[in-house]
Design an enzyme around this catalytic site. Structure first.
Site, short mmCIF file in Angstrom:
data_model
loop_
_atom_site.label_atom_id
_atom_site.label_comp_id
_atom_site.label_asym_id
_atom_site.label_seq_id
_atom_site.Cartn_x
_atom_site.Cartn_y
_atom_site.Cartn_z
N GLY A 1 -10.41 2.94 3.01
CA GLY A 1 -11.72 2.33 3.23
C GLY A 1 -12.84 3.34 3.06
O GLY A 1 -13.91 3.03 2.51
N ASP B 1 -0.15 -0.68 3.82
CA ASP B 1 -0.05 0.55 4.62
C ASP B 1 1.39 0.82 5.03
O ASP B 1 1.88 1.96 4.93
CB ASP B 1 -0.97 0.43 5.84
CG ASP B 1 -1.10 1.73 6.60
OD1 ASP B 1 -0.16 2.05 7.36
OD2 ASP B 1 -2.10 2.43 6.43
N TRP C 1 -3.55 5.07 6.40
CA TRP C 1 -3.82 5.03 4.96
C TRP C 1 -4.91 4.01 4.64
O TRP C 1 -5.75 4.23 3.76
CB TRP C 1 -2.55 4.77 4.18
CG TRP C 1 -1.44 5.69 4.57
CD1 TRP C 1 -0.26 5.36 5.15
CD2 TRP C 1 -1.44 7.13 4.47
NE1 TRP C 1 0.49 6.50 5.40
CE2 TRP C 1 -0.23 7.59 5.00
CE3 TRP C 1 -2.36 8.07 3.99
CZ2 TRP C 1 0.12 8.95 5.06
CZ3 TRP C 1 -2.04 9.42 4.04
CH2 TRP C 1 -0.82 9.84 4.57
N ASP C 2 -4.88 2.89 5.35
CA ASP C 2 -5.92 1.88 5.15
C ASP C 2 -7.30 2.43 5.53
O ASP C 2 -8.29 2.19 4.84
CB ASP C 2 -5.64 0.66 6.02
CG ASP C 2 -4.72 -0.35 5.34
OD1 ASP C 2 -4.57 -0.29 4.10
OD2 ASP C 2 -4.17 -1.21 6.05
N ILE C 3 -7.35 3.15 6.64
CA ILE C 3 -8.64 3.69 7.08
C ILE C 3 -9.15 4.71 6.07
O ILE C 3 -10.31 4.68 5.65
CB ILE C 3 -8.52 4.30 8.49
CG1 ILE C 3 -8.27 3.17 9.51
CG2 ILE C 3 -9.76 5.10 8.85
CD1 ILE C 3 -7.97 3.67 10.91
#
Lengths: 415, 415
Positions: free
Chosen positions: A170, A138, A165-167
């Site tokens: 996911g 991220d 960005w990770d969320i």
């Protein structure tokens, strides 16, 4: 049986950190059975800060709620064989599986090719850093996105603290997983679904118009602090040292601000003065300096409570700034008054307020929040249930160090 | 036929701004037919900045690519009846529909209850601001989240520029939509799926451990600029005035930094000096000041190109900071060298580079990016195809002002 909308769907997750765990947890919160497989002793994210006084990772426990945990010696052929058997297990009449979710390097035994030999219709979701398979996280995706330079008051980069960005990755993974499973029910085909974290960033920068703006207008939007671009909005200090965000996107919201603050007549002087039409978003944006001057003065003369009272029921779009402590202490949306929240007993952490999943389905009770497992908590049960292993066989696997049972963080440290 | 993985799925979107449009566009990028219905003249987001020289909204065009556009007089019973007919249309042998995606107030004719009378198995996705139905937008949700106060160097709030909550909400909506459609194929039941933007924020704050940290440790994490919490990472200035993000989460990444910079021996002095174990994430975080001092000096003596050369193939996790212009001009991931990108002819905007969806499926060509429609571009075609209306009947609807055909922004302005 969980009773969630994804009841009878089973997903195996081999993951670390945020993106894939958020995806798996989202599915678990919808009622899927999500089995997270970790190496014995935990994966690289198992000790991530913040920690509870017991040494348990609050980070890990928060990102893996509602999953089952299986600990295997993934660096041995025997451990890999058990993982493969869990991933490739044939469906039972009451459960659909054959789905692997991972953000780890999926080479060797964990490649789609190798696993497909054991279950031809395997669906495998694989998150990489970049589309060419190279690494990125991220932080290193975010710096390239343009947003840190556009954030704050000057050109010095300001990183986001939210791993946005990770969320998003996911949730792209959960979307891709359900789309692939939908297609499999029609055509029986397995699929590898790939997603690159930097592509999530690039797609979003494009979706929000930043790439087109540069191409068409040749301009790079400068940082403008907390001012809302192209409309009206900013933070304002209150008399008691708090801050509030006040926003108007629609004309209705704009007029509501004038009415609630009593500033309508003064606002009306700004249009002619600045030679703009304040009944347009663009006009309000262009004249925002003058509008903000009036609102600054108005807010500075009032406490947060007085502002909340003035705006209650007024149609003004606003909110208080809160730190994480104030969010928990002061915001009724962050309490059991909100049906998304409940209390859980989290091993190593204690009895805490925790969120369930945010999606609600009519005719379907929202699954309450569930604690994260202890590492390896479900190893024996899953091996017996899914692979039909006897207690004696499972005992031998423990003796051989191929599997491990529930371990608290302290136990692992002491080894 | 689109050839995407969601081919033969049809979704009607009645929306504005970011969250629901991102959800609909994500489905369209996977091959679903997404019909966005707007009031004649466009919804509240149709003129949103940034604008192209033609006056067309780059914002709107970027958030609605690959959809079909139908313009109806939604404020009249006749217009509402057509919208209802499109939403509640029975499935054909080759297409599944009966799905409405909205982030607008869904009262009256557009309520789940009213629409269900026309199609009992209707799936309706409804995004609200708060769980009690009250209004909130990304800006007023974000200020409450704790992140703006944790961002930057001091306690002054710093808003994110990326509308992260809207993006996450859009992807929760696609996840919920596919989950509800999966359940409908099993039980034939329609469902209303609800999501509150502030619940997306609250769930994420909880998922990342911030709520548990406050409850268990009683501490609120202070802002720490661009330092990565609990591990090693920060921005560093280069000799030529650029910035780079350098990160180490794993021990392998940490050792790679020492090797690539030649600082391994100097780093080794820091452990004893700061009395921490630099082979742990927490130890590196605690000693970060000393580590950063060495890296600052190293980066300040080198240009971005020199740093890129030193880190190439080294296993160092790093990236350059880029503004939106540099992202487009300098980053090969943001070009047609990346299979996610292609060029589109966007009406009112021109020929531009644009991203497709970020998900890839083996055995399925990725759908190329498609332009957004002009407002009302597909009105006649959709009415004919989906409702079987004759050209004469459609002509009468135009004459009555109940529907509108393709309109460029300029046409609408001139009305």
């Amino acid at each position: 049986m969980s009773g969630g909308i994804l009841e009878a769907l089973r997903v195996v997750e081999v993951s670390a950190f945020i993106a894939a765990p958020v995806g798996g947890m989202t599915l678990a919160q919808l009622g899927a059975e999500v089995i997270r497989i970790d190496p014995i002793g935990g994966n690289i994210d198992y000790r991530r800060w913040p920690l509870a006084p017991s040494g348990s990772s609050i980070y890990w426990a928060s990102l893996n709620r509602g999953k089952r945990s299986v600990a295997l010696a993934l660096n041995t052929p025997e451990g890999q064989e058990i993982a493969r058997a869990l991933i490739a297990r044939p469906d039972s009449p009451d459960q659909t599986g054959g789905i692997l979710l991972t953000n780890l390097p999926a080479a060797g035994w964990m490649s789609h090719e190798a696993l497909s030999r054991h279950r031809a219709d395997l669906i495998m979701l694989r998150l990489t850093g970049n589309h060419d398979g190279s690494g990125a996280v991220d932080y290193t995706v975010n710096c390239a996105s343009g947003f840190p330079i556009a954030t704050g008051r000057d050109a010095a980069p300001v990183n986001h603290v939210l791993p946005a960005w990770d969320i998003a990755a996911g949730l792209y993974l959960t979307t891709g997983l359900l789309a692939a499973e939908r297609a499999r029910r029609k055509d029986g085909q397995g699929r590898e679904v790939t997603l690159a974290l930097s592509d999530v960033m690039l797609a979003s920068v494009g979706n929000l118009g930043y790439l087109a703006d540069v191409q068409v207008n040749g301009t790079v939007r400068p940082p403008m602090g907390n001012d809302l671009y192209g409309a009206l909005g900013r933070d304002f200090m209150t008399r008691d040292g708090r801050s509030v965000m006040i926003v108007a996107i629609s004309n209705r919201q704009w007029r509501a601000i004038g009415k609630a603050t009593g500033l309508t007549e003064k606002f009306a002087m700004i249009g002619p003065m600045m030679e703009v039409d304040l009944d347009t978003e663009g006009g309000r944006f262009q004249a925002r300096g003058a509008i903000f001057a009036l609102l600054e003065h108005w807010c500075a003369g009032r406490s947060l409570a007085e502002i909340a009272a003035a705006f209650a029921g007024s149609g003004v779009l606003w909110g208080p700034y809160q730190d994480f402590g104030q969010l928990l202490a002061e915001d009724p949306r962050c309490s059991e008054a909100n049906p998304m929240f409940g209390r859980i007993d989290q091993p190593g952490i204690g009895n805490i307020l925790a969120p369930a999943g945010p999606l609600g389905f009519t005719g379907q009770a929202r699954l309450p929040p569930r604690p994260a497992p202890m590492l390896g908590q479900d190893t024996d049960e899953v091996l017996a249930e899914m692979l039909g292993l006897s207690a004696a066989a499972i005992g031998k696997l423990h003796d051989a160090g191929t599997v491990a049972g529930p371990a608290s963080f302290e136990t692992i440290q002491a080894r």
